[in-house]
Design an enzyme around this catalytic site. Structure first.
Site, PDB file in Angstrom:
ATOM      1  N   LYS A 112       0.825  -1.213   0.000  1.00  0.00           N
ATOM      2  CA  LYS A 112       0.000   0.000   0.000  1.00  0.00           C
ATOM      3  C   LYS A 112       0.854   1.256   0.000  1.00  0.00           C
ATOM      4  CE  LYS A 112      -4.163  -1.906   2.111  1.00  0.00           C
ATOM      5  NZ  LYS A 112      -5.094  -1.833   3.245  1.00  0.00           N
ATOM      6  N   LYS A 197      -5.181 -10.684  -5.543  1.00  0.00           N
ATOM      7  CA  LYS A 197      -6.354 -10.916  -4.691  1.00  0.00           C
ATOM      8  C   LYS A 197      -7.550 -10.086  -5.183  1.00  0.00           C
ATOM      9  CE  LYS A 197      -6.727  -8.319  -0.980  1.00  0.00           C
ATOM     10  NZ  LYS A 197      -6.684  -7.683   0.334  1.00  0.00           N
ATOM     11  N   LYS A 200     -11.541  -5.095  -2.488  1.00  0.00           N
ATOM     12  CA  LYS A 200     -12.652  -4.148  -2.630  1.00  0.00           C
ATOM     13  C   LYS A 200     -12.199  -2.762  -3.073  1.00  0.00           C
ATOM     14  CE  LYS A 200     -13.289  -4.259   2.318  1.00  0.00           C
ATOM     15  NZ  LYS A 200     -11.971  -3.952   2.873  1.00  0.00           N
TER      16      LYS A 200
HETATM   17  P1  TYM Z   1     -10.323  -6.304   4.828  1.00  0.00           P
HETATM   18  O1  TYM Z   1     -11.366  -5.278   5.090  1.00  0.00           O
HETATM   19  O2  TYM Z   1      -9.372  -6.083   3.735  1.00  0.00           O
HETATM   20  O3  TYM Z   1     -11.019  -7.688   4.586  1.00  0.00           O
HETATM   21  C1  TYM Z   1     -12.008  -8.199   5.448  1.00  0.00           C
HETATM   22  C2  TYM Z   1     -11.895  -9.701   5.530  1.00  0.00           C
HETATM   23  O4  TYM Z   1     -12.065 -10.281   4.244  1.00  0.00           O
HETATM   24  C3  TYM Z   1     -10.954 -11.108   3.938  1.00  0.00           C
HETATM   25  N1  TYM Z   1     -10.679 -10.994   2.502  1.00  0.00           N
HETATM   26  C4  TYM Z   1     -10.577 -12.028   1.669  1.00  0.00           C
HETATM   27  N2  TYM Z   1     -10.684 -13.346   1.862  1.00  0.00           N
HETATM   28  C5  TYM Z   1     -10.549 -14.140   0.783  1.00  0.00           C
HETATM   29  N3  TYM Z   1     -10.292 -13.674  -0.459  1.00  0.00           N
HETATM   30  C6  TYM Z   1     -10.165 -12.359  -0.706  1.00  0.00           C
HETATM   31  N4  TYM Z   1      -9.935 -11.918  -1.940  1.00  0.00           N
HETATM   32  C7  TYM Z   1     -10.313 -11.472   0.392  1.00  0.00           C
HETATM   33  N5  TYM Z   1     -10.255 -10.116   0.505  1.00  0.00           N
HETATM   34  C8  TYM Z   1     -10.478  -9.846   1.812  1.00  0.00           C
HETATM   35  C9  TYM Z   1      -9.811 -10.562   4.769  1.00  0.00           C
HETATM   36  O5  TYM Z   1      -8.812 -11.521   4.973  1.00  0.00           O
HETATM   37  C10 TYM Z   1     -10.522 -10.169   6.029  1.00  0.00           C
HETATM   38  O6  TYM Z   1     -10.685 -11.275   6.885  1.00  0.00           O
HETATM   39  N6  TYM Z   1      -7.067  -5.378   8.459  1.00  0.00           N
HETATM   40  C11 TYM Z   1      -8.315  -6.015   8.163  1.00  0.00           C
HETATM   41  C12 TYM Z   1      -9.459  -5.539   9.009  1.00  0.00           C
HETATM   42  C13 TYM Z   1      -9.238  -5.636  10.482  1.00  0.00           C
HETATM   43  C14 TYM Z   1      -9.356  -6.808  11.261  1.00  0.00           C
HETATM   44  C15 TYM Z   1      -9.120  -6.362  12.617  1.00  0.00           C
HETATM   45  C16 TYM Z   1      -9.628  -8.135  10.975  1.00  0.00           C
HETATM   46  C17 TYM Z   1      -8.944  -4.602  11.307  1.00  0.00           C
HETATM   47  N7  TYM Z   1      -8.877  -5.033  12.597  1.00  0.00           N
HETATM   48  C18 TYM Z   1      -9.137  -7.281  13.660  1.00  0.00           C
HETATM   49  C19 TYM Z   1      -9.647  -9.034  12.040  1.00  0.00           C
HETATM   50  C20 TYM Z   1      -9.405  -8.602  13.369  1.00  0.00           C
HETATM   51  C21 TYM Z   1      -8.688  -5.716   6.722  1.00  0.00           C
HETATM   52  O7  TYM Z   1      -8.353  -4.697   6.173  1.00  0.00           O
HETATM   53  O8  TYM Z   1      -9.531  -6.605   6.173  1.00  0.00           O
END
Ligand code: TYM
Length: 332
Positions: A112, A197, A200
């Protein structure tokens, strides 16, 4: 009882990757004997360029999708990160536990930061400390399990390291959590660029299935998914045929099958794509229908989030207070 915590950043419309990697596991967890908290982590969305009005809209929309996906506020706690001050309170103590070196090694930070620099934008300091805030999210609730997709595994590992380090230095304070990943669907790839990947915040929306896409749009995106020439039939090989492997993974995740075995049932890509499109449309149909009803009643979502924040605060405050005391800060 197992305590579960996870979150989603409202940095874009939720995708099939978010659903298969995370949301669907959350709904399953809610039905096992557990105490689960799920959070729209809005503060994390401030770590890169953002638009305030869009952030507010997406925060509300993500929370609505939590409910539409089947999370029941009577069985779990749903809330917005910035409504509970304990996250940032704890984050500072963990910044005093983490090192600059270990944060700079985080893969997502490197990706990023490079993107922000290429776009001529400054790299926000919070992008570097992002995983520390994530660790605070998890540790403040003494979570045992963190259901996430593959891309968050490294951040949960860091969370474990920080918890162990803090406990060793200042006495037992934090539960050391572990990441739980789905067996299939932990890394859904972009349909137009199957070596990346499905994200979003990616720009090319043709490769991304959004949870609220119309069935005809989903079908079009899947039918146009990038594959190879198709010589040698349909085989499951992530390294040499990432596009087809991704389609088989998605089909397996939707239908509960095994991707390698599913490959044996197809001779050509056309029928495979048709089945994938149909499986995704059917998987998301109930969610789309529930979302339409919920979107008509925003007051209900707000009520759920308000109550959720209260419950979350009550759990996090004593944990964070203990950490403040353990590290040597005088109680007020
Ligand atoms: P984020 O918002 O990018 O994604 C949310 C969740 O979706 C999963 N994910 C995917 N799984 C499979 N294939 C994909 N293409 C894919 N894209 C996203 C992510 O692995 C995630 O589980 N840093 C985290 C948010 C966060 C968080 C936390 C998660 C902040 N604090 C505490 C768990 C616990 C994030 O940006 O996820």
């Amino acid at each position: 009882m197992t305590r579960i915590f996870s979150g989603i950043t409202p940095s874009g419309h939720l995708t099939l990757g978010n659903y298969l990697g995370a949301l669907r596991q959350w709904v399953a967890a809610e039905h096992s004997p557990s105490d689960a908290l799920f959070c729209v982590v809005d503060l994390h969305a401030l770590t890169v360029e953002h638009d305030p009005a869009r952030l507010r809209r997406l925060t509300r929309q993500n929370a609505t999708l939590f409910l539409a996906a089947g999370l029941d506020p009577r069985r779990c706690t749903l809330f917005v990160q910035s409504h509970v001050a304990e996250h940032t309170r704890l984050s500072y103590l963990l910044e005093c536990t983490a090192t600059d070196g270990e944060l700079r090694r985080m893969i997502q930070y490197r990706e990023k930061a490079a993107k922000a620099e290429a776009a001529g934008q400054g790299v926000r300091l919070s992008l570097l400390t992002y995983p520390v805030l994530m660790a605070a999210d998890i540790l403040a609730y003494a979570a045992d399990e963190v259901p996430v997709g593959e891309d968050q595994r490294q951040h949960v590992e860091l969370t474990r390291d920080l918890a162990v380090r803090f406990n060793q230095r200042y006495g037992h304070t934090f539960t050391v959590p572990k990441a739980t990943l789905p067996t299939v669907g932990a890394r859904v790839m972009d349909l137009q660029d199957p070596t990346s990947k499905m994200g979003k915040s990616s720009e090319n929306t043709a490769g991304i299935v959004y949870l609220l896409d119309e069935p005809a749009v989903i079908t079009k995106k899947v039918m146009r998914a990038v594959t190879d020439s198709g010589e040698g039939g349909v085989v499951y090989d992530r390294a040499t045929r990432p596009g087809v492997a991704n389609l088989l993974d998605v089909l397996a995740a939707c239908t509960g099958g095994d991707p390698e075995k599913l490959a044996e049932g197809y001779a050509q890509y056309g029928p495979l794509k048709r089945d994938v499109a149909e499986a995704v449309v059917e998987l998301l149909r109930p969610l789309r229908e529930r979302h339409a009803g919920l979107a008509a009643d925003p007051g209900e979502v707000e009520r759920v989030l308000r109550e959720g924040a209260e419950r979350a605060r009550a759990i996090a405050r004593p944990v964070v207070d203990r950490a403040y005391e353990a590290i040597g800060l005088l109680a007020p």
